[in-house]
Scaffold this active site. Structure first.
Site, short mmCIF file in Angstrom:
data_model
loop_
_atom_site.label_atom_id
_atom_site.label_comp_id
_atom_site.label_asym_id
_atom_site.label_seq_id
_atom_site.Cartn_x
_atom_site.Cartn_y
_atom_site.Cartn_z
N ASN A 98 -3.09 33.26 -9.80
CA ASN A 98 -3.11 33.86 -8.45
C ASN A 98 -4.53 34.10 -7.96
OD1 ASN A 98 -0.33 34.11 -8.22
ND2 ASN A 98 -0.29 36.23 -8.96
N GLY A 108 -3.34 36.80 -11.55
CA GLY A 108 -2.06 36.24 -11.97
C GLY A 108 -1.82 36.69 -13.41
N THR A 156 4.13 49.71 -23.12
CA THR A 156 2.83 50.27 -22.72
C THR A 156 3.06 51.40 -21.72
OG1 THR A 156 2.54 48.55 -21.04
CG2 THR A 156 1.53 48.14 -23.18
N LEU A 157 2.23 52.43 -21.84
CA LEU A 157 2.48 53.68 -21.09
C LEU A 157 1.25 54.15 -20.31
CD1 LEU A 157 4.24 55.42 -24.13
CD2 LEU A 157 5.40 54.43 -22.14
N GLY A 200 -0.84 55.71 -23.54
CA GLY A 200 -0.95 54.84 -24.70
C GLY A 200 0.15 53.81 -24.78
N ASP A 203 -2.10 43.25 -18.99
CA ASP A 203 -2.36 41.86 -19.40
C ASP A 203 -3.40 41.82 -20.52
OD1 ASP A 203 -0.65 41.07 -17.34
OD2 ASP A 203 -2.29 40.89 -15.90
O1 RIB Z 1 -1.01 42.13 -13.80
C1 RIB Z 1 -1.91 42.01 -12.73
C2 RIB Z 1 -1.64 40.76 -11.95
O2 RIB Z 1 -0.37 40.84 -11.35
C3 RIB Z 1 -2.59 40.50 -10.82
O3 RIB Z 1 -3.72 39.75 -11.22
C4 RIB Z 1 -1.72 39.82 -9.77
O4 RIB Z 1 -2.11 38.51 -9.47
C5 RIB Z 1 -0.30 39.88 -10.32
O5 RIB Z 1 0.09 38.70 -10.88
#
Ligand code: RIB
Length: 307
Positions: A10, A38, A214-215, A219, A246
């Site tokens: 993204n 993304g 995940t919280l 934590g 992520d």
């Molecule tokens: O988890 C964050 C991501 O969620 C962002 O980078 C956005 O693009 C969405 O995909």
């Protein structure tokens, strides 16, 4: 063993706002920044920066070449990304508040033009024992998960964003990584439900999967067989929480892949996520392995573990 992350790429348009826009309200943003993002791309970059060898698969439009460059720069292999000239690259409109919190509106674009044919062509290059990591931001996800499982790949799934198509697919996952909002949507309970109870319910529903919940500032929890592992978050001044989950996902899986135990991988992931929230942007905020291992966040976590 190879790692395939098949997921979204993204362009993130991040608007700094005094508060999240309300129904019927017109609100002026204080700033606009454009970042690579993304969930798929972010998790590939997190895996690579944590030290794993990872292939990213997905789709972009002609306007998304810089996303592929960012993956390459992080050391991610990109030969399974298709460029589709007839569609635009996926994007996210992100409102970021003063305390670093966010809300995200997605436009799928090329991410929603992933086909079963692209999936089959890509999976032919992976085999039993390899790891697939997926999220819910591309089309044909059921096909991807079913075919990967049938080929004997291990499947890690971040069921985000959660929707009604996902629950029947979650049984295909060997590892489920989700946040408290996704867990509550899946379980049909309030987002403020007791996380330990949600974890138990998830473990009862998916007994064969390793489950990571995940919280945020509270934590993370992991149900690993009959064990529950608790990992506190490192207290930091959050600037932007986008991609913290992520980052956690990529570092946790990379830790396991290099032979770390679950508790050790949770520590590695928590330290990386703590650093990510102190930086702006999604992919640009993800730290390198070196930065994590030498960070105060990691030292704090290790010190707490030592008697
Ligand atoms: O988890 C964050 C991501 O969620 C962002 O980078 C956005 O693009 C969405 O995909």
């Amino acid at each position: 063993m190879k790692v395939l992350c098949f997921g979204s790429l993204n362009i993130d348009y991040v608007y700094t706002v005094p508060h999240f826009v309300q129904r019927g309200e017109t609100l002026s943003a204080d700033a606009l920044h454009v970042f690579t993002g993304g969930k798929g791309l972010n998790q590939s970059i997190a895996l690579a920066r944590a030290g794993a060898e990872v292939w990213h698969a997905g789709a972009i439009g002609a306007d998304g070449a810089f996303l592929v460059d960012a993956l390459k720069e992080a050391g991610v292999r990109t030969e399974y990304i298709d460029t589709l000239p007839e569609v635009s690259t996926g994007h996210a409109i992100i409102q970021k508040s003063a305390d670093g919190d966010n809300c995200i509106l997605l436009y799928g674009g090329a991410n929603q033009a992933v086909t079963p044919e692209q999936i089959d062509r890509t999976l032919e290059c992976f085999s039993a024992g390899d790891l697939l990591l997926a999220q819910n931001e591309i089309s044909a996800l059921p096909h991807l998960l079913q075919r990967a499982k049938a080929r004997g790949l291990r499947v890690a799934l971040n069921p985000s964003p959660m929707d009604e198509s996902l629950p029947p697919l979650l049984v295909l996952a060997d590892c489920l990584l989700l946040n408290e909002i996704e867990a509550s949507q899946l379980l049909g309970c309030g987002a403020d439900s007791d996380p330990e109870i949600m974890l138990t319910q998830l473990h009862t529903r998916y007994p064969d999967a390793q489950i990571v919940l995940t919280l945020g500032a509270q934590g993370a929890l992991c149900a690993d067989g009959d064990c529950v592992i608790r990992q506190r978050a490192v207290p930091v001044q959050a600037v932007d929480t986008t991609a913290a989950g992520d980052t956690f996902t990529g570092f946790f899986l990379a830790g396991l892949l290099e032979g770390q135990g679950t508790a050790q991988a949770m520590r590695f992931a928590a330290a990386a996520a703590a650093i990510a929230v102190t930086q702006s942007g999604a992919a640009p905020s993800i730290p390198t392995r070196k930065k994590v291992l030498s960070s105060g966040a990691f030292c704090d976590i290790l010190a707490e573990e030592s008697p």
